[in-house]
Enzyme design. Structure first.
Site, PDB file in Angstrom:
ATOM      1  N   ASP A   1       3.669   9.916  12.737  1.00  0.00           N
ATOM      2  CA  ASP A   1       3.212   8.848  11.858  1.00  0.00           C
ATOM      3  C   ASP A   1       1.818   8.399  12.342  1.00  0.00           C
ATOM      4  OD1 ASP A   1       2.982   6.856   9.934  1.00  0.00           O
ATOM      5  OD2 ASP A   1       5.089   6.307  10.059  1.00  0.00           O
TER       6      ASP A   1
ATOM      7  N   GLU B   1       5.389  -2.082   4.495  1.00  0.00           N
ATOM      8  CA  GLU B   1       5.784  -1.885   5.900  1.00  0.00           C
ATOM      9  C   GLU B   1       6.133  -3.216   6.580  1.00  0.00           C
ATOM     10  OE1 GLU B   1       3.724   1.228   8.059  1.00  0.00           O
ATOM     11  OE2 GLU B   1       2.647   1.804   6.263  1.00  0.00           O
TER      12      GLU B   1
HETATM   13  C1  BGC Z   1       3.547   4.901   7.362  1.00  0.00           C
HETATM   14  C2  BGC Z   1       3.848   6.232   6.751  1.00  0.00           C
HETATM   15  C3  BGC Z   1       2.646   6.753   6.022  1.00  0.00           C
HETATM   16  C4  BGC Z   1       1.475   6.799   6.957  1.00  0.00           C
HETATM   17  C5  BGC Z   1       0.211   7.315   6.336  1.00  0.00           C
HETATM   18  C6  BGC Z   1       2.262   4.889   8.128  1.00  0.00           C
HETATM   19  O1  BGC Z   1       1.879   3.606   8.467  1.00  0.00           O
HETATM   20  O2  BGC Z   1       4.600   4.526   8.219  1.00  0.00           O
HETATM   21  O3  BGC Z   1       4.952   6.133   5.895  1.00  0.00           O
HETATM   22  O4  BGC Z   1       2.920   8.024   5.491  1.00  0.00           O
HETATM   23  O5  BGC Z   1       1.214   5.497   7.427  1.00  0.00           O
HETATM   24  O6  BGC Z   1      -0.371   6.400   5.499  1.00  0.00           O
HETATM   25  C1  BGC Z   2      -3.524   2.540   6.449  1.00  0.00           C
HETATM   26  C2  BGC Z   2      -2.151   2.980   6.077  1.00  0.00           C
HETATM   27  C3  BGC Z   2      -1.368   3.097   7.294  1.00  0.00           C
HETATM   28  C4  BGC Z   2      -1.443   1.824   8.100  1.00  0.00           C
HETATM   29  C5  BGC Z   2      -0.703   1.974   9.385  1.00  0.00           C
HETATM   30  C6  BGC Z   2      -3.477   1.275   7.233  1.00  0.00           C
HETATM   31  O1  BGC Z   2      -4.759   0.883   7.580  1.00  0.00           O
HETATM   32  O2  BGC Z   2      -4.258   2.344   5.298  1.00  0.00           O
HETATM   33  O3  BGC Z   2      -2.155   4.218   5.411  1.00  0.00           O
HETATM   34  O4  BGC Z   2      -0.061   3.388   6.936  1.00  0.00           O
HETATM   35  O5  BGC Z   2      -2.739   1.448   8.363  1.00  0.00           O
HETATM   36  O6  BGC Z   2      -0.908   0.923  10.255  1.00  0.00           O
END
Ligand code: BGC
Ligand code: BGC
Length: 612
Positions: free
Chosen positions: A313, A504
């Site tokens: 991730d 998230e």
């Molecule tokens: C998320 C994932 C996602 C990744 C890329 C992460 O923060 O947990 O589900 O695919 O970011 O954006």
């Molecule tokens: C990104 C997301 C990612 C996240 C994780 C964001 O800045 O745009 O894609 O999942 O950070 O912390």
């Protein structure tokens, strides 16, 4: 050694000696892309794919490590030379790393730009480019946003979900992108978790069924077709089982429960041919999943026979609370094949190189990782069709695609209560109330035009109000009031209330009651004395308290996406309500976590509930 190989392999010779055409002059050399146009020699376009083993044999250690590295497109913006220089294997766009302007064409141009950089590297291995099209290609303005997974779980229809996935794949392919970070086969067991809406259900069997349908819809029978994209089952394993529903938390469950509840989605996804798996930020009994060799190499790759590749991730290796070099060694040795190192990709390559040189990560492990990645690239046909198929770009957000979205919305609605007010009558004086009734951003939720999502007219689509007006038809007596004024003059009031966008961990909540402003709105409407229909926009069951007594009808609409007319279709009875609850609906916070089969107090509504 390399020379020998070169003599034997015609394709490699061709790719190494083909003229590399740069059209950006000084700009290209400095790495600044302004004004730089993608340009790739004919020889490097539409080549037969080399065999992954042959490629591997020609790669230096640095090229192998580059292949295992995924950088974010925003981080690369001023450093696009890095793609060829480091031989990067993959690029993603984070949820907030979007091209400007945010149009399908600009996405496609961005794809061609980064891809041509990779094709001009020494070996010319194409990038695999990934994105979070987790409810349609909704980060793209103008694309169709489908209901979030929780709504598709309520629809419960594998054929429909496969169709939704097919349209999503077409829209993603229309921007060139090869790979979707989905399906999320999380089995959310605690609604306090901010990612509950990314979960189809608390029921593993339903998650497994729909997850497999998505894999088929994304990848089809022919992964090399121009509208097929690679799927990624995530987040392995137990992301939805963390204590108290804490995002990136600790799943304190037995191995029996881990397998019974959280594994079926992966078993079915693998049967459906899923090409990649993303590891979960979370821990299982205190051990970070990213370093769990028993589960990644033992269970996933060994026992389940997964032959695709494993990706971390976002910055997950940085977040384990371990020294970085140690975390890298443990993760790679545990079976991680590609590292999502959005910003600090150079650091990953340097640290991994030192670890291999010090024999802390065996070369055989690196070779296995690279082969797994190259095989998926080969299956995708990236050598044969590295650039965007622009005929698909024009289809992004098309009426035909939106029609599928509207059907998905219809199927996702769950009627929780109806005391004779539904279906609405077209001739009735209907007061539609609440800010969220006319708010595309609110009905789309997170992962829409930005990571967290946003309120307001963020993209193209039909708000719930606009859908009601459209379906009510000419001469309707529909009125709208943000604050619920005017109920007295109406025959019936329709209130749209619920959550505001989040994604998230920012959506983790200790209290799932309705917001204060929503409760005030419902109180005001109740004083009108008119029958009230409550449409709930939410990423999970909310605590309904008195709402359920005071309203004559309650409909869970989840996060339906851009096609709000699907809500009206059901409210006016043009389409029958068929959705069933994919989650046990708690009566109060003390009951949470509550799941079917728990020997607990009575929930407000059981799993599978839904009025016809
Ligand atoms: C998320 C994932 C996602 C990744 C890329 C992460 O923060 O947990 O589900 O695919 O970011 O954006
Ligand atoms: C990104 C997301 C990612 C996240 C994780 C964001 O800045 O745009 O894609 O999942 O950070 O912390």
């Amino acid at each position: 050694m390399t020379k020998l190989l070169l003599r034997r392999r015609q394709w490699l010779k061709a790719s190494l000696h083909a003229p590399v055409m740069w059209s950006g002059g000084a700009a290209a050399l400095s790495g600044c892309l302004t004004g730089w146009k993608p340009s790739v020699s004919k020889e490097r376009l539409s080549r037969p794919a080399p065999r992954p083993e042959e490629l591997l044999a020609a790669m230096t250690l640095d090229e192998k490590l580059g292949q295992m590295t995924q950088a974010d497109v925003k981080a690369l913006r001023m450093h696009e030379n890095d793609i060829a220089e480091l031989g990067l294997g993959s690029v993603l766009n984070g949820g907030d790393s979007l091209p400007r302007p945010n149009t399908p064409e600009a996405w496609a141009d961005q794809y061609d730009k980064v891809q041509s950089r990779a094709l001009n590297s020494r070996l010319g291995i194409p990038l695999i480019v990934g994105t979070d099209a987790v409810h349609g290609h909704a980060l793209v303005k103008g694309a169709v946003a489908f209901p979030h997974n929780i709504g598709l779980g309520a629809a419960g229809d594998a054929a429909l979900v496969q169709e939704v996935a097919r349209i999503t794949a077409k829209e993603v392919a229309g921007t060139g992108i090869d790979w979707i970070f989905g399906p999320c086969v999380a089995v959310a067991r605690d609604e306090r978790w901010g990612r509950t809406y990314e979960s189809y259900s608390e029921d593993s069997a339903l998650v497994a069924k729909l997850g497999a349908a998505v894999v088929k819809g994304f990848q089809t029978d022919d992964l090399s077709a121009s509208s097929s994209v690679l799927a990624c089952a995530k987040h392995f394993l137990g992301d939805g089982g963390t204590t108290a529903g804490v995002d990136q938390g600790n799943a304190q469950v037995s191995e029996e429960e881990l397998r019974r509840v959280h594994l079926p989605g992966y078993i079915e996804a693998i049967k459906a041919g899923v090409g990649s798996v993303m590891i979960s930020y979370s821990k299982w009994n205190d051990v970070p999943m990213h370093i769990n060799a028993d589960l990644i190499t033992g269970l996933l790759k060994g026992e389940l026979g997964f032959t695709g590749f494993v990706v971390t991730d976002w910055e997950a290796i940085d977040r384990m609370g371990l020294p970085y070099d140690k975390a890298v060694a443990l993760s790679l040795n545990a079976g991680v094949d590609m590292v999502m190192a959005p910003n600090r990709y150079r650091r990953f390559i340097e640290v991994a190189r030192a670890l291999v040189k010090a024999k802390q990560v065996p070369v055989s492990r690196i070779d296995d990782a690279v082969l797994r990645i190259l095989r998926q690239k080969q299956a995708l046909g990236l050598w044969q069709r590295p650039m965007v198929d622009r005929s698909l770009t024009r289809e992004v957000g098309s009426a035909a695609h939106r029609a599928v979205g509207r059907r998905a919305v219809q199927a996702s609605l769950v009627v929780l209560k109806n005391e004779g007010v539904l279906p609405l009558k077209r001739q009735a004086r209907i007061l539609v109330a609440g800010r969220k009734a006319d708010d595309l951003g609110a009905q789309c939720g997170g992962w829409t035009v930005s990571w967290q999502g946003r309120k307001g007219a963020v993209t193209t689509g039909t708000s719930i109000l606009a859908g009601l007006q459209q379906v009510a038809g000419a001469g309707n007596k529909l009125t709208f009031s943000v604050d619920g004024e005017g109920g007295e003059q109406a025959d019936v009031v329709v209130a749209v209330v619920g959550e505001e966008p989040y994604a998230e961990g920012r959506g983790d909540r200790k209290n799932l009651s309705l917001r204060k402003d929503d409760r005030a709105l419902l109180d005001r409407l109740r004083q009108s004395g008119k029958p009230m229909v409550v449409v709930l926009l939410s990423g999970r069951p909310l605590i309904l308290d008195e709402v359920i007594q005071h309203a004559q009808a309650v409909v869970a609409a989840w996060l339906p996406g851009t096609e709000g007319a699907g809500v009206a279709d059901v409210l006016f009875g043009d389409v029958a309500a068929t959705g069933k609850l994919p989650f046990t609906w708690p009566a109060n916070m003390n009951q949470i976590p509550i799941n079917a089969g728990d020997a607990k107090s009575e929930p407000l509504f059981p799993l599978g509930f839904g009025l016809a």
